[in-house]
Design an enzyme around this catalytic site. Structure first.
Site, mmCIF file in Angstrom:
data_model
loop_
_atom_site.group_PDB
_atom_site.id
_atom_site.type_symbol
_atom_site.label_atom_id
_atom_site.label_comp_id
_atom_site.label_asym_id
_atom_site.label_seq_id
_atom_site.Cartn_x
_atom_site.Cartn_y
_atom_site.Cartn_z
ATOM 1 N N HIS A 74 0.880 -1.297 0.061
ATOM 2 C CA HIS A 74 0.096 -0.151 -0.064
ATOM 3 C C HIS A 74 1.004 1.213 -0.139
ATOM 4 O O HIS A 74 1.806 1.396 0.882
ATOM 5 C CB HIS A 74 -0.836 0.032 1.322
ATOM 6 C CG HIS A 74 -2.084 -0.889 1.256
ATOM 7 N ND1 HIS A 74 -3.371 -0.655 1.235
ATOM 8 C CD2 HIS A 74 -2.191 -2.149 0.845
ATOM 9 C CE1 HIS A 74 -4.246 -1.530 1.180
ATOM 10 N NE2 HIS A 74 -3.462 -2.677 0.828
ATOM 11 N N TYR A 203 -8.683 5.892 7.583
ATOM 12 C CA TYR A 203 -8.628 6.162 9.140
ATOM 13 C C TYR A 203 -9.438 7.508 9.103
ATOM 14 O O TYR A 203 -9.150 8.751 8.606
ATOM 15 C CB TYR A 203 -7.150 6.791 9.617
ATOM 16 C CG TYR A 203 -6.193 5.559 9.615
ATOM 17 C CD1 TYR A 203 -5.684 4.949 8.458
ATOM 18 C CD2 TYR A 203 -5.897 5.107 11.018
ATOM 19 C CE1 TYR A 203 -4.770 4.014 8.680
ATOM 20 C CE2 TYR A 203 -5.044 4.084 11.114
ATOM 21 C CZ TYR A 203 -4.445 3.559 10.089
ATOM 22 O OH TYR A 203 -3.648 2.414 10.357
ATOM 23 N N PRO A 292 -3.588 0.663 19.035
ATOM 24 C CA PRO A 292 -3.291 0.098 17.716
ATOM 25 C C PRO A 292 -3.254 1.234 16.730
ATOM 26 O O PRO A 292 -2.919 0.953 15.519
ATOM 27 C CB PRO A 292 -4.757 -0.745 17.609
ATOM 28 C CG PRO A 292 -5.786 -0.111 18.511
ATOM 29 C CD PRO A 292 -4.691 0.304 19.555
ATOM 30 N N LYS A 296 1.749 -0.044 15.053
ATOM 31 C CA LYS A 296 3.154 -0.069 15.250
ATOM 32 C C LYS A 296 3.543 -1.330 16.273
ATOM 33 O O LYS A 296 4.685 -1.483 16.110
ATOM 34 C CB LYS A 296 3.500 1.222 16.338
ATOM 35 C CG LYS A 296 3.625 2.299 15.382
ATOM 36 C CD LYS A 296 4.990 2.351 14.679
ATOM 37 C CE LYS A 296 5.118 3.269 13.669
ATOM 38 N NZ LYS A 296 4.581 2.725 12.112
ATOM 39 N N TYR A 384 4.520 6.098 9.861
ATOM 40 C CA TYR A 384 3.892 5.023 9.404
ATOM 41 C C TYR A 384 4.515 4.228 8.831
ATOM 42 O O TYR A 384 4.383 2.728 8.957
ATOM 43 C CB TYR A 384 2.610 5.476 8.454
ATOM 44 C CG TYR A 384 1.430 4.706 8.422
ATOM 45 C CD1 TYR A 384 0.351 4.737 9.375
ATOM 46 C CD2 TYR A 384 1.256 3.704 7.605
ATOM 47 C CE1 TYR A 384 -0.692 3.892 9.187
ATOM 48 C CE2 TYR A 384 0.379 2.734 7.545
ATOM 49 C CZ TYR A 384 -0.893 2.815 8.278
ATOM 50 O OH TYR A 384 -1.842 1.999 8.257
HETATM 51 C C1 DHB Z 1 -4.991 -2.846 11.189
HETATM 52 C C2 DHB Z 1 -4.910 -2.360 12.335
HETATM 53 C C3 DHB Z 1 -4.270 -1.426 12.965
HETATM 54 O O1 DHB Z 1 -4.282 -0.929 14.126
HETATM 55 C C4 DHB Z 1 -4.016 -0.245 11.922
HETATM 56 O O2 DHB Z 1 -3.647 0.945 12.196
HETATM 57 C C5 DHB Z 1 -4.209 -0.852 10.496
HETATM 58 C C6 DHB Z 1 -4.620 -1.864 10.011
HETATM 59 C C7 DHB Z 1 -5.630 -3.996 10.832
HETATM 60 O O3 DHB Z 1 -5.912 -4.803 11.660
HETATM 61 O O4 DHB Z 1 -5.790 -3.971 9.566
#
Ligand code: DHB
Length: 390
Positions: A74, A203, A292, A296, A384
């Site tokens: 991506h 997001y 999450p 990371k 990221y």
């Molecule tokens: C996923 C989880 C995340 O915390 C994130 O920032 C992006 C993707 C996932 O589980 O796909």
């Protein structure tokens, strides 16, 4: 009692423990890896899905890895707020990308590669504690899969056994050995049978709270929305879940489908006060957890292990203790950067319960500052896609 001897005893066959055993084996250092779970449980538990570029470079070198054939690159994400989407073009901004490749696939690759290499990898072994951290011969006390006592003696013991780490508790004691931050929200996560709703991850901050539209494969999608940490996952109907998700991504029409898994993920930040005591080290979630947002967690575990493998190679093959002595300080630099990045993404995108109008508008101002400035977008893209390893 069975007594085994090895050079490095690793507790926990998650990404950190498995990758460490691989990197050590490549340097000619034997290890034994213990995990209380079964192979099947390790390989099927649904976790996160995004790998930083540096993580992919390391995993891609493992024989049989499917990260390049099954994983998908991506080159950006969409940051959505105030009813508009803003693309963050990672490739254009920093020349790097991320890969969507679920953690359980990473684990399948790593377990298969370790077993093919003849690794002593023992499932169903319950670790009870660690002895002799301050001696030259620390030992792990455990009960094997047949219920017999096992003692594993080594030159170094590594706790890669997750956020409820027995190694950490046994060597450092209690819950107090670290710094915490709690968050007043959690994520409601679903897996559903549907095609992707967008090409890249979204997001989104909406007035009702955060949502993340992620993916798993062409036919299975992963999505999350911010919820109360005490919410019972069974308490919402499928229609309520879709309605909540759809209202939080106003610019996108979600492809709905059967919801095949649902869970509520509580989250917090934690950093252990010490990563090393004597000949015992903790890495990955045993040493730190991040919220999450920004994905990371597993990437940070990989970064710890790359540094630790270099340190152990110097210590165990050249009797050079300097990299091992510097390990904790070097690892903590990245850990605190990742703590900040995860906290920043989280606080900017979530709506805290009872958030004031001032704070809500300030967060929108912050998102606009990031999205409308090349410097802001570059800062997000660097964090990221991941800072350089090692
Ligand atoms: C996923 C989880 C995340 O915390 C994130 O920032 C992006 C993707 C996932 O589980 O796909």
């Amino acid at each position: 009692m069975t007594v085994l001897r090895t050079r490095v005893a690793i507790v926990g066959a998650g990404p950190a423990g498995l990758l460490l055993s691989h990197l050590l084996a490549r340097a000619g250092i034997a290890s034994v890896l213990l995990d209380s779970r079964s192979r099947q449980e390790i390989e099927t538990t649904i976790r996160a899905g995004i790998l930083e570029q540096g993580t992919v470079e390391i995993l891609g070198e493992i024989p049989g890895s499917r990260v390049h054939s099954v994983g998908r690159r991506h080159d950006g994400i969409e940051l959505a707020f105030d009813g508009e989407g803003h693309r963050i073009d990672f490739a254009g901004l920093v020349g790097r990308g991320v890969w969507l490749y679920p953690q359980h696939e990473v684990l399948r690759d790593l377990v298969a590669a370790r077993l093919a290499d003849g690794q002593d990898l023992r499932f169903g072994v319950t670790v009870e504690g660690v002895e002799g951290a301050d001696t030259a011969a620390p030992g792990v006390l455990a009960t094997d899969a047949e219920g017999r006592p096992l003692r594993l003696e080594a030159e170094v013991v590594v706790g890669a056994d997750g956020s409820h780490s027995i190694v950490r508790r046994s060597v450092w004691g209690g819950h107090a050995a670290g710094m915490f931050r709690e968050y007043p929200y959690a994520w409601f996560g679903i897996l559903c049978e549907a095609p992707p709703s967008a090409e890249e991850l979204i997001y989104s901050r909406s007035a009702d709270g955060f949502a993340l539209i992620s993916q798993r494969s062409p036919t299975i999608q992963r999505m999350y929305f911010q919820c109360d940490p005490d919410l019972d996952p069974a308490s919402m109907s499928d229609a309520q879940i879709w309605d909540t998700l759809q209202r939080r991504v106003p610019g996108t029409t979600l492809h709905e489908g059967a919801i095949i898994q649902r869970d509520v993920l509580r989250f917090r930040s934690f950093v252990a006060s010490d990563l090393r005591r004597g000949r015992v080290v903790i890495v990955g979630d045993a040493a730190h957890t991040v919220p999450p947002t920004g994905a990371k967690g597993m990437n940070l575990a990989v970064a710890d292990v790359v540094l630790l493998a270099e340190a152990l190679e110097a210590s165990l093959t050249r009797a050079d203790e300097r990299p091992f002595d510097a390990f904790a300080e070097r690892a903590l630099r990245r850990i605190w950067k990742a703590q900040h990045f995860s906290w920043w993404m989280t606080s900017m995108l979530h709506v805290a319960p009872g958030q004031s109008e001032f704070d809500a508008r300030r967060a929108l101002g912050e998102l606009r500052t990031v999205a409308e400035s090349e410097a802001g977008r570059t800062y997000l893209a660097e964090g990221y896609t991941g800072w350089p390893l090692g």
